[in-house]
Design a protein around this motif. Structure first.
Motif, PDB file in Angstrom:
ATOM      1  N   ILE B  66      18.037  14.930 -19.857  1.00 15.89           N
ATOM      2  CA  ILE B  66      19.133  15.322 -18.954  1.00 15.89           C
ATOM      3  C   ILE B  66      19.670  14.002 -18.398  1.00 15.89           C
ATOM      4  O   ILE B  66      18.924  13.235 -17.791  1.00 15.89           O
ATOM      5  CB  ILE B  66      18.674  16.205 -17.772  1.00 15.89           C
ATOM      6  CG1 ILE B  66      17.916  17.453 -18.262  1.00 15.89           C
ATOM      7  CG2 ILE B  66      19.874  16.619 -16.905  1.00 15.89           C
ATOM      8  CD1 ILE B  66      17.471  18.380 -17.122  1.00 15.89           C
ATOM      9  N   ALA B  79      15.997  13.561 -16.168  1.00 18.08           N
ATOM     10  CA  ALA B  79      14.714  14.082 -16.646  1.00 18.08           C
ATOM     11  C   ALA B  79      14.638  13.837 -18.149  1.00 18.08           C
ATOM     12  O   ALA B  79      15.628  13.994 -18.858  1.00 18.08           O
ATOM     13  CB  ALA B  79      14.589  15.562 -16.330  1.00 18.08           C
ATOM     14  N   GLY B  81      11.589  14.573 -20.738  1.00 14.67           N
ATOM     15  CA  GLY B  81      10.286  14.902 -21.333  1.00 14.67           C
ATOM     16  C   GLY B  81      10.387  14.966 -22.840  1.00 14.67           C
ATOM     17  O   GLY B  81      11.486  14.974 -23.405  1.00 14.67           O
ATOM     18  N   PRO B  82       9.233  15.025 -23.506  1.00 16.14           N
ATOM     19  CA  PRO B  82       9.216  15.010 -24.970  1.00 16.14           C
ATOM     20  C   PRO B  82       9.602  16.347 -25.588  1.00 16.14           C
ATOM     21  O   PRO B  82       9.387  17.396 -24.991  1.00 16.14           O
ATOM     22  CB  PRO B  82       7.751  14.717 -25.292  1.00 16.14           C
ATOM     23  CG  PRO B  82       6.999  15.315 -24.151  1.00 16.14           C
ATOM     24  CD  PRO B  82       7.877  15.117 -22.944  1.00 16.14           C
ATOM     25  N   THR B  83      10.158  16.303 -26.788  1.00 16.69           N
ATOM     26  CA  THR B  83      10.409  17.518 -27.545  1.00 16.69           C
ATOM     27  C   THR B  83       9.324  17.640 -28.621  1.00 16.69           C
ATOM     28  O   THR B  83       8.518  16.735 -28.811  1.00 16.69           O
ATOM     29  CB  THR B  83      11.835  17.507 -28.155  1.00 16.69           C
ATOM     30  OG1 THR B  83      12.132  18.809 -28.656  1.00 16.69           O
ATOM     31  CG2 THR B  83      11.959  16.504 -29.294  1.00 16.69           C
ATOM     32  N   LYS B 107       5.557  15.370 -28.403  1.00 20.11           N
ATOM     33  CA  LYS B 107       4.510  16.318 -28.039  1.00 20.11           C
ATOM     34  C   LYS B 107       4.156  17.207 -29.224  1.00 20.11           C
ATOM     35  O   LYS B 107       4.954  17.367 -30.149  1.00 20.11           O
ATOM     36  CB  LYS B 107       4.946  17.173 -26.843  1.00 20.11           C
ATOM     37  CG  LYS B 107       6.028  18.186 -27.148  1.00 20.11           C
ATOM     38  CD  LYS B 107       6.134  19.234 -26.043  1.00 20.11           C
ATOM     39  CE  LYS B 107       7.279  20.180 -26.375  1.00 20.11           C
ATOM     40  NZ  LYS B 107       7.439  21.281 -25.450  1.00 20.11           N
ATOM     41  N   ALA B 127       0.964  10.913 -27.600  1.00 21.01           N
ATOM     42  CA  ALA B 127       1.323  12.238 -27.071  1.00 21.01           C
ATOM     43  C   ALA B 127       1.667  12.097 -25.598  1.00 21.01           C
ATOM     44  O   ALA B 127       0.853  11.637 -24.800  1.00 21.01           O
ATOM     45  CB  ALA B 127       0.165  13.210 -27.252  1.00 21.01           C
ATOM     46  N   THR B 129       2.744  14.030 -22.146  1.00 19.50           N
ATOM     47  CA  THR B 129       2.534  15.357 -21.582  1.00 19.50           C
ATOM     48  C   THR B 129       3.811  16.186 -21.644  1.00 19.50           C
ATOM     49  O   THR B 129       4.837  15.791 -21.103  1.00 19.50           O
ATOM     50  CB  THR B 129       2.071  15.219 -20.121  1.00 19.50           C
ATOM     51  OG1 THR B 129       0.999  14.288 -20.099  1.00 19.50           O
ATOM     52  CG2 THR B 129       1.613  16.560 -19.578  1.00 19.50           C
ATOM     53  N   GLY B 130       3.738  17.330 -22.302  1.00 22.95           N
ATOM     54  CA  GLY B 130       4.898  18.196 -22.448  1.00 22.95           C
ATOM     55  C   GLY B 130       5.452  18.599 -21.088  1.00 22.95           C
ATOM     56  O   GLY B 130       4.704  19.001 -20.214  1.00 22.95           O
ATOM     57  N   GLY B 131       6.752  18.441 -20.939  1.00 22.41           N
ATOM     58  CA  GLY B 131       7.390  18.831 -19.682  1.00 22.41           C
ATOM     59  C   GLY B 131       7.359  17.771 -18.603  1.00 22.41           C
ATOM     60  O   GLY B 131       8.032  17.918 -17.584  1.00 22.41           O
ATOM     61  N   ALA B 132       6.581  16.695 -18.810  1.00 19.84           N
ATOM     62  CA  ALA B 132       6.463  15.706 -17.731  1.00 19.84           C
ATOM     63  C   ALA B 132       7.714  14.816 -17.666  1.00 19.84           C
ATOM     64  O   ALA B 132       7.663  13.595 -17.768  1.00 19.84           O
ATOM     65  CB  ALA B 132       5.202  14.870 -17.907  1.00 19.84           C
ATOM     66  N   ALA B 133       8.837  15.488 -17.473  1.00 16.66           N
ATOM     67  CA  ALA B 133      10.146  14.851 -17.566  1.00 16.66           C
ATOM     68  C   ALA B 133      10.435  13.895 -16.421  1.00 16.66           C
ATOM     69  O   ALA B 133      11.187  12.939 -16.566  1.00 16.66           O
ATOM     70  CB  ALA B 133      11.223  15.932 -17.596  1.00 16.66           C
TER      71      ALA B 133
END
Lengths: 295, 202
Positions: B66, B79, B81-83, B107, B127, B129-133
């Motif tokens: 974003i 933000a 985070g990883p896709t 991720k 890796a 953390t998923g969502g850790a944007a």
């Protein structure tokens, strides 16, 4: 009374807080998991998750870049003195548009035959779940739902002969198949009965419960407990990197079923168990249910 | 489990010292590419066209951020985070061999082809953390540039200057180890125990 102007303002606040501040029950579940996790990789993942949502809340930034597809649950009290029920839908659409721009939230509404609308609205989106309930209040819950975990949600039409144990095995097998994809630790909503649509709708509604709140029926609460324990025994761990924390809670419910069918809905929620709700009383007074929001 | 801090450009020698389970933090240049930007970069290489950035020694991040642009036209990360990395499995091996990126960040992990290319060329998968944007966005000190904006902001080639970007758990190393594969084998061996809890067999 006219509710639409209040609803628009309240729904904007709800979307904003849902995207940026995790509700208390989810915070507690994740912090408890961190405390009891013994795997070092898992612990570092949980630490990153906690640090991430705490920083997001502090700076009012979305805790995940996938701010979800916009869903609202609206409960209208049967004695609610509302004169403009027909305007509530537009009020919610406006709230989503404003939240997209001002929070900001990622535009996530894509025309399957075209392109991204850019403002999180489009045909049937935001999706609004309507319900008439006893009482005189109007309740709204904003529920932005992320795509990664939604991709691991499913409906299965089981044979009634497999029984409740068969249901439990199906849920466990599915969550093993899902592994790290839905961004665990997850909350797993489960529902059986009704029909295909009813099962998944009920399953998804279970995600609205405070994380870890057991079903009032003791037998169902016991199934929830066993399923959670079984999923956590797999060792999938946070983000599928291994560990004891794969699932924060299983929330289950049921409807009566057709003699020939045993529909099973599984609705998967990532660690970012985002939601925010409010009740509007007949005098216009707003009570926020998940967040301490000042007007 | 070691904690390793890497500075770009990262050498093959340094990346070969890192092992599965280590935690790494990256400072320097991290650039973003999802499906479309991978395809375009490979297309450019095939046609012999010059890329907007030399990828060798850098860290590639699977991410659609974003972002917002201020009045002066400068970009800021809100933000990031990883896709899900598995979508890139179909061409990541070719990409690593062609461009010699040293760290791939995402991720969900990657599979055999990527693991083999990482062993051959010298690269690791980190890796995130998923969502850790928010953590990711906070580690970005500056948006150094953006290319290929015609692909849309989530798919564009963003170039970030980062400081201690992480924590990244090394899930694929240069020795052919793959943490996701190890975990999935462990999960299989735990399946019976999990079945016992709910009272079913097989």
């Amino acid at each position: 009374m006219e509710y639409a102007p209040i609803v628009e303002k309240v729904a904007f606040n709800l979307m904003k807080y849902a995207a940026t501040v995790l509700p208390d029950s989810a915070v507690k579940a994740l912090k408890d998991a961190y405390k009891y996790e013994s795997n070092s990789v898992a612990k570092s993942q949980l630490e990153a998750i906690i640090k991430n949502f705490e920083t997001g809340a502090k700076f009012c930034i979305p805790m995940c870049q996938d701010t979800g597809i916009h869903i609202y649950y609206v409960e209208v009290g049967a004695d609610c003195p509302i004169d403009d029920l027909g305007k509530i839908k537009d009020a919610l659409i406006n709230a989503s548009r404003r939240a997209t721009k001002e929070v900001p939230m990622r535009p996530n509404a894509v025309d399957p035959f075209g392109s991204n609308s850019g403002d999180n609205t489009g045909r049937f989106i935001p999706w609004i779940n309507w319900e008439v309930v006893p009482g005189d209040k109007l309740k709204i819950v904003a529920f932005p739902k992320g795509g990664g975990s939604e991709n691991m949600s499913t409906v299965k039409m089981l044979k009634p002969g497999v029984g409740i144990k068969g249901v439990m095995k199906e849920v466990l097998d599915w969550m093993i198949h899902a592994a790290g994809q839905p961004c665990p630790p997850t909350v797993v909503g489960v529902a059986i009965g009704g029909g295909a649509d009813i099962a998944i709708k009920l399953a998804k509604k279970q995600l609205m419960r405070p994380v870890g709140q057991p079903h009032p029926d003791k037998n169902i609460a016991e199934i929830e407990r066993k399923l959670k324990e079984a999923i956590n025994t797999t060792g999938i761990g946070p983000m599928g990197l291994g560990g004891n924390t794969t699932c924060l809670a299983v929330h289950m419910d049921y409807a009566y079923r057709h003699p020939a069918s045993l529909p099973l809905g599984i609705a998967v929620q990532c660690w970012a168990a985002r939601q925010s709700g409010a009740e509007i009383a007949p005098d216009g007074k707003v009570t926020y249910l998940h967040h301490n929001i000042k007007e | 489990m070691a904690i390793v801090k890497l500075q770009t450009p990262i050498s093959e020698e340094d990346v070969r010292k890192v092992k599965v389970g280590d935690i790494i933090y990256i400072s320097g240049t991290v650039y973003l590419s999802r499906d479309e930007a991978h395809l375009r970069a490979l297309e450019y290489a095939k046609e012999g066209k010059k890329l907007p950035l030399d990828f060798e020694g850098l860290a590639l991040f699977h991410c659609g951020p974003i972002v917002k642009q201020d009045e002066k036209g400068e970009w800021h990360v809100v933000a990031a985070g990883p896709t899900t990395s598995s979508r890139m499995e179909i061409f990541e091996d070719k990409y690593i061999e062609q461009f010699k990126v040293r760290v791939v960040i995402g991720k969900g992990g990657m599979f055999e082809r990527t693991t083999a290319a990482m062993k051959k060329v010298g690269a690791v998968y980190g890796a995130f953390t998923g969502g850790a944007a928010v953590l990711a966005a906070k580690a970005v000190k500056k948006v150094k540039g953006v290319e290929w904006l015609d692909l849309g902001t989530p798919e564009a080639l963003w170039i970030f200057e980062v400081e201690e970007f992480g924590p990244l758990t090394v899930a694929i190393d240069t020795h052919g180890n793959n943490l996701f594969k190890e975990v999935s084998q462990k999960v299989e061996s735990n399946r019976k125990k999990a079945y016992e809890i709910i009272g079913v067999s097989e």
